[in-house]
Motif scaffolding. Structure first.
Motif, mmCIF file in Angstrom:
data_model
loop_
_atom_site.group_PDB
_atom_site.id
_atom_site.type_symbol
_atom_site.label_atom_id
_atom_site.label_comp_id
_atom_site.label_asym_id
_atom_site.label_seq_id
_atom_site.Cartn_x
_atom_site.Cartn_y
_atom_site.Cartn_z
ATOM 1 N N GLU A 171 0.813 -1.221 0.000
ATOM 2 C CA GLU A 171 0.000 0.000 0.000
ATOM 3 C C GLU A 171 0.844 1.268 0.000
ATOM 4 O O GLU A 171 0.390 2.323 -0.420
ATOM 5 C CB GLU A 171 -0.947 0.023 1.206
ATOM 6 C CG GLU A 171 -2.000 -1.052 1.182
ATOM 7 C CD GLU A 171 -1.528 -2.368 1.824
ATOM 8 O OE1 GLU A 171 -0.306 -2.571 2.012
ATOM 9 O OE2 GLU A 171 -2.386 -3.204 2.115
ATOM 10 N N GLY B 230 3.600 1.594 -1.704
ATOM 11 C CA GLY B 230 4.321 1.661 -2.964
ATOM 12 C C GLY B 230 5.656 0.928 -2.967
ATOM 13 O O GLY B 230 6.399 1.000 -3.938
ATOM 14 N N THR C 90 -3.310 -0.363 -5.290
ATOM 15 C CA THR C 90 -2.058 0.046 -5.924
ATOM 16 C C THR C 90 -2.184 0.033 -7.455
ATOM 17 O O THR C 90 -3.093 -0.587 -8.003
ATOM 18 C CB THR C 90 -0.903 -0.878 -5.504
ATOM 19 O OG1 THR C 90 -1.153 -2.192 -6.011
ATOM 20 C CG2 THR C 90 -0.756 -0.923 -3.989
#
Length: 141
Positions: free
Chosen positions: A39, A41, A113
């Motif tokens: 979440e 990245g 994402t």
């Protein structure tokens, strides 16, 4: 029908193999987008050149298997490979489509994402198509 399905599966796998070899030799197009992230990245997988090469070789072998099926030359392969090879390839791609239940596949939990969205729209459906195509081929040959 057998020839058409085997050619489609073979071409898809050959293309995916080429993409993995491209990454193995330093290419970057699509690389970041093809890797799952959490979440925040951060990448969940960090494959190197050897990993990309191994996957590229496996995909190339799968493509060659379907090319042999399309050309109807089973004498090249041992009977066991002809009998079970397509099932193994199909199972691998169906398992990839189902995923790991967290970051990859249709049943992933992390869906916000960029990778998760691409996985839902492109990567998992592609794996499902390859897996189902292989099963159909195994039933009709």
């Amino acid at each position: 029908m057998v020839i058409f399905l085997a050619v489609v599966a073979g071409l898809l796998l050959f293309t995916l193999s080429g993409l993995h070899f491209y990454w193995a030799f330093g290419g970057s197009w699509g690389f970041d987008e093809a890797l799952p992230t959490d979440e925040q990245g951060k990448r969940v997988l960090n494959p190197g050149k050897l990993d990309s090469t191994v996957v590229g070789l496996a995909l190339l072998v799968f493509a060659i298997y379907y090319a042999i099926i399309a050309l109807s030359i089973p004498a090249i392969l041992p009977d066991r490979v002809v009998k079970y090879g397509g099932w193994v390839i199909s199972l691998l791609f169906l398992l990839r489509a189902v995923g790991d239940f967290k970051y990859i596949g249709f049943f992933k939990k992390v869906r916000s994402t960029d990778f998760a969205q691409k996985d839902s729209y492109y990567f998992s459906p592609l794996c499902l198509v390859i897996g189902v195509t292989g099963i159909v081929l195994e039933w009709i040959i």
